[in-house]
Design a protein around this motif. Structure first.
Motif, PDB file in Angstrom:
ATOM      1  N   THR A 101       9.127  -6.294 -11.146  1.00 12.13           N
ATOM      2  CA  THR A 101       9.456  -4.955 -11.623  1.00 12.13           C
ATOM      3  C   THR A 101       8.851  -3.878 -10.740  1.00 12.13           C
ATOM      4  OG1 THR A 101       9.502  -5.802 -13.887  1.00 12.13           O
ATOM      5  CG2 THR A 101       9.378  -3.430 -13.628  1.00 12.13           C
ATOM      6  N   LEU A 102       7.595  -4.079 -10.335  1.00 11.68           N
ATOM      7  CA  LEU A 102       6.906  -3.083  -9.516  1.00 11.68           C
ATOM      8  C   LEU A 102       7.280  -3.239  -8.043  1.00 11.68           C
ATOM      9  CD1 LEU A 102       3.386  -3.360 -11.183  1.00 11.68           C
ATOM     10  CD2 LEU A 102       4.988  -1.456 -11.404  1.00 11.68           C
ATOM     11  N   ASN A 103       7.391  -2.116  -7.353  1.00 13.50           N
ATOM     12  CA  ASN A 103       7.709  -2.118  -5.928  1.00 13.50           C
ATOM     13  C   ASN A 103       6.444  -2.451  -5.136  1.00 13.50           C
ATOM     14  OD1 ASN A 103       8.372  -1.456  -3.233  1.00 13.50           O
ATOM     15  ND2 ASN A 103       9.846   0.074  -3.910  1.00 13.50           N
ATOM     16  N   PRO A 104       6.447  -3.525  -4.363  1.00  9.98           N
ATOM     17  CA  PRO A 104       5.210  -3.960  -3.688  1.00  9.98           C
ATOM     18  C   PRO A 104       4.752  -3.030  -2.564  1.00  9.98           C
ATOM     19  CG  PRO A 104       7.060  -5.312  -2.977  1.00  9.98           C
ATOM     20  CD  PRO A 104       7.563  -4.449  -4.094  1.00  9.98           C
ATOM     21  N   VAL A 105       5.640  -2.157  -2.068  1.00  5.72           N
ATOM     22  CA  VAL A 105       5.258  -1.307  -0.931  1.00  5.72           C
ATOM     23  C   VAL A 105       4.901   0.117  -1.351  1.00  5.72           C
ATOM     24  CG1 VAL A 105       6.673  -2.658   0.656  1.00  5.72           C
ATOM     25  CG2 VAL A 105       7.663  -0.637  -0.427  1.00  5.72           C
ATOM     26  N   LEU A 106       4.894   0.378  -2.662  1.00  5.22           N
ATOM     27  CA  LEU A 106       4.486   1.685  -3.172  1.00  5.22           C
ATOM     28  C   LEU A 106       3.271   1.522  -4.070  1.00  5.22           C
ATOM     29  CD1 LEU A 106       7.923   3.288  -4.210  1.00  5.22           C
ATOM     30  CD2 LEU A 106       6.626   3.689  -2.109  1.00  5.22           C
ATOM     31  N   THR A 107       2.383   2.496  -4.039  1.00  2.00           N
ATOM     32  CA  THR A 107       1.229   2.449  -4.938  1.00  2.00           C
ATOM     33  C   THR A 107       1.690   2.663  -6.375  1.00  2.00           C
ATOM     34  OG1 THR A 107       0.789   4.819  -4.808  1.00  2.00           O
ATOM     35  CG2 THR A 107      -0.252   3.399  -3.152  1.00  2.00           C
ATOM     36  N   VAL A 108       0.824   2.315  -7.310  1.00  2.00           N
ATOM     37  CA  VAL A 108       1.133   2.509  -8.729  1.00  2.00           C
ATOM     38  C   VAL A 108       1.439   3.985  -9.005  1.00  2.00           C
ATOM     39  CG1 VAL A 108       0.139   2.456 -11.052  1.00  2.00           C
ATOM     40  CG2 VAL A 108      -0.194   0.513  -9.498  1.00  2.00           C
ATOM     41  N   TYR A 150      -2.040  -0.868  -4.797  1.00  2.00           N
ATOM     42  CA  TYR A 150      -0.735  -1.523  -4.758  1.00  2.00           C
ATOM     43  C   TYR A 150      -0.694  -2.646  -5.803  1.00  2.00           C
ATOM     44  CZ  TYR A 150       0.156   0.981  -0.403  1.00  2.00           C
ATOM     45  OH  TYR A 150       0.351   1.967   0.525  1.00  2.00           O
ATOM     46  N   PRO A 151       0.499  -3.012  -6.278  1.00  6.92           N
ATOM     47  CA  PRO A 151       0.590  -4.038  -7.340  1.00  6.92           C
ATOM     48  C   PRO A 151      -0.138  -5.339  -7.018  1.00  6.92           C
ATOM     49  CG  PRO A 151       2.704  -2.948  -7.065  1.00  6.92           C
ATOM     50  CD  PRO A 151       1.811  -2.421  -5.971  1.00  6.92           C
ATOM     51  N   HIS A 152      -0.108  -5.774  -5.750  1.00  3.44           N
ATOM     52  CA  HIS A 152      -0.738  -7.069  -5.421  1.00  3.44           C
ATOM     53  C   HIS A 152      -2.259  -7.025  -5.535  1.00  3.44           C
ATOM     54  CE1 HIS A 152      -1.146  -5.053  -1.462  1.00  3.44           C
ATOM     55  NE2 HIS A 152      -2.229  -5.808  -1.338  1.00  3.44           N
ATOM     56  N   GLU A 153      -2.829  -5.836  -5.630  1.00  2.00           N
ATOM     57  CA  GLU A 153      -4.280  -5.700  -5.750  1.00  2.00           C
ATOM     58  C   GLU A 153      -4.751  -5.815  -7.196  1.00  2.00           C
ATOM     59  OE1 GLU A 153      -6.065  -2.749  -2.736  1.00  2.00           O
ATOM     60  OE2 GLU A 153      -4.121  -1.856  -3.243  1.00  2.00           O
ATOM     61  N   LEU A 154      -3.816  -5.961  -8.122  1.00  2.00           N
ATOM     62  CA  LEU A 154      -4.146  -5.979  -9.546  1.00  2.00           C
ATOM     63  C   LEU A 154      -3.868  -7.344 -10.149  1.00  2.00           C
ATOM     64  CD1 LEU A 154      -2.399  -2.586 -10.395  1.00  2.00           C
ATOM     65  CD2 LEU A 154      -4.828  -2.941  -9.897  1.00  2.00           C
ATOM     66  N   SER A 155      -4.554  -7.654 -11.241  1.00  2.00           N
ATOM     67  CA  SER A 155      -4.324  -8.918 -11.950  1.00  2.00           C
ATOM     68  C   SER A 155      -3.003  -8.864 -12.711  1.00  2.00           C
ATOM     69  CB  SER A 155      -5.468  -9.180 -12.919  1.00  2.00           C
ATOM     70  OG  SER A 155      -5.445  -8.216 -13.972  1.00  2.00           O
ATOM     71  N   GLY A 156      -2.537 -10.028 -13.199  1.00  2.00           N
ATOM     72  CA  GLY A 156      -1.286 -10.072 -13.954  1.00  2.00           C
ATOM     73  C   GLY A 156      -1.329  -9.230 -15.217  1.00  2.00           C
TER      74      GLY A 156
END
Length: 339
Positions: A101-108, A150-156
């Motif tokens: 759902t979240l775009n991996p190349v944009l910050t939250v 960025y989304p990959h820096e956060l837990s599920g």
């Protein structure tokens, strides 16, 4: 008038091998602030129903019949621009996998600000303040820091909280949650569902929860729809369905819960599998798996094999089952007896 009224919805997919009906005569209502659960096995049509509400069915799928009235407007007849104004703004959706759902190349923060600007004339600074406030509402620690990650820096679990915050950004009237805890571990699942329930109650937001987990439904929702092979086969108050399920399929789902089996014994299961939508059997679609569809001689009942069961009222529930219809007609409930 109900906030959302789905009537006789028919969704089909035009495939090379022929047309497949994914939803058949699906009808239900949703009031403001109400929490509705839709349950069933994989392939029952739960997610198709959720996507259809926002007209997100991609080709070759299409809505073949029925209506979806939101505040009196038929969403199936709206032009794309008018429908876009409703999506996210008045009806939000939470999808299964937050990483998809979240775009991996944009910050939250970029994603939340972009969402706000798509629906409102608002400055970036004001949009950032709204985004921060929503992150605080879903109990994200250090929200100022999370906005720039960025989304990959956060837990599920953190990502799913952010998805919920995005769903709440524009103060919608309805949130459609399509199995929002599927990719999370059990402890995080409980936290997310508790958060979703708290936010819906606090802001008077209606919730449609799509899940296969009857345990979650019993804790969160007020009313439940049970689906099988594209049809609604039982609906009514959640407490009544959990405590006294009428349809044999619903009974099978409840009996299959781990806590229903004795310690050390095999888990209960419904025999067979959900039929493919292209090969749905005639009559009651559940009859090949139903232990009540055979007569004393061991033969399949003709009405179960040939006739699609109509809804009958049993207590406060509506059930599509020939056996239940016979029981109700044989022993009708007197007015005032139903709890």
């Amino acid at each position: 008038m109900a906030l959302l009224e789905v009537s006789h919805l028919d969704v089909r997919f035009a495939l090379r091998q022929g047309e497949v009906r994914a939803l058949r005569d699906v009808s239900f209502t949703l009031d403001r602030g109400e929490r509705l659960g839709i349950v069933g096995e994989s392939g029952a049509g739960k997610s198709v129903a959720a996507f259809t509400i926002l007209n997100l069915i991609a080709k070759p799928g299409y809505i073949a019949g029925g209506s979806i009235l939101f505040e009196g407007r038929d969403l199936t007849r709206l032009k794309p621009r008018a429908l876009q104004n409703i999506r996210g703004n008045q009806i939000s959706m939470i999808f299964q996998d937050p990483m998809m759902t979240l775009n991996p190349v944009l910050t939250v923060g970029e994603q939340m600000i972009e969402c706000l600007k798509a629906h409102r004339r608002i400055r970036s600074r004001e949009a950032r303040e709204i985004a921060l406030n929503k992150l605080r509402q879903v109990y994200i620690p250090s929200p100022e820091k999370r906005l720039d990650q960025y989304p990959h820096e956060l837990s599920g679990g953190m990502r799913q909280r952010i998805i919920i915050a995005i769903a709440l950004l524009l103060d919608p009237d309805i949130i459609v949650a399509d199995e929002p805890t599927t990719a999370l571990d059990v402890t995080i699942q409980a936290e997310i569902m508790s958060l979703l329930l708290e936010l819906c109650e606090k802001h008077n937001v209606a919730l449609i929860l799509i899940t296969h987990d009857l345990g979650v439904v019993s804790q969160v929702t007020q009313r439940t729809l049970v689906m099988y092979a594209g049809r609604v086969i039982e609906q009514g108050p959640t407490r009544e369905i959990i405590n006294d399920a009428q349809h044999p399929y619903t009974q099978g789902l409840i009996n299959a819960l781990p806590q229903m089996a004795s310690p050390g014994s095999r888990l209960n299961q419904i025999p067979g599998a959900m039929p493919p939508l292209a090969k749905t059997p005639p009559g009651c679609a559940f009859h090949p798996r139903c232990g009540f569809s055979t007569d004393a001689a061991g033969q399949r009942r003709r009405d179960c094999r040939e006739d699609v069961p109509a809804f009958v009222t049993s207590g406060n529930c509506h059930v599509a089952c020939h056996m239940v219809r016979e029981l109700v007609e044989r022993d009708p409930v007197e007015p005032g007896e139903a709890s």
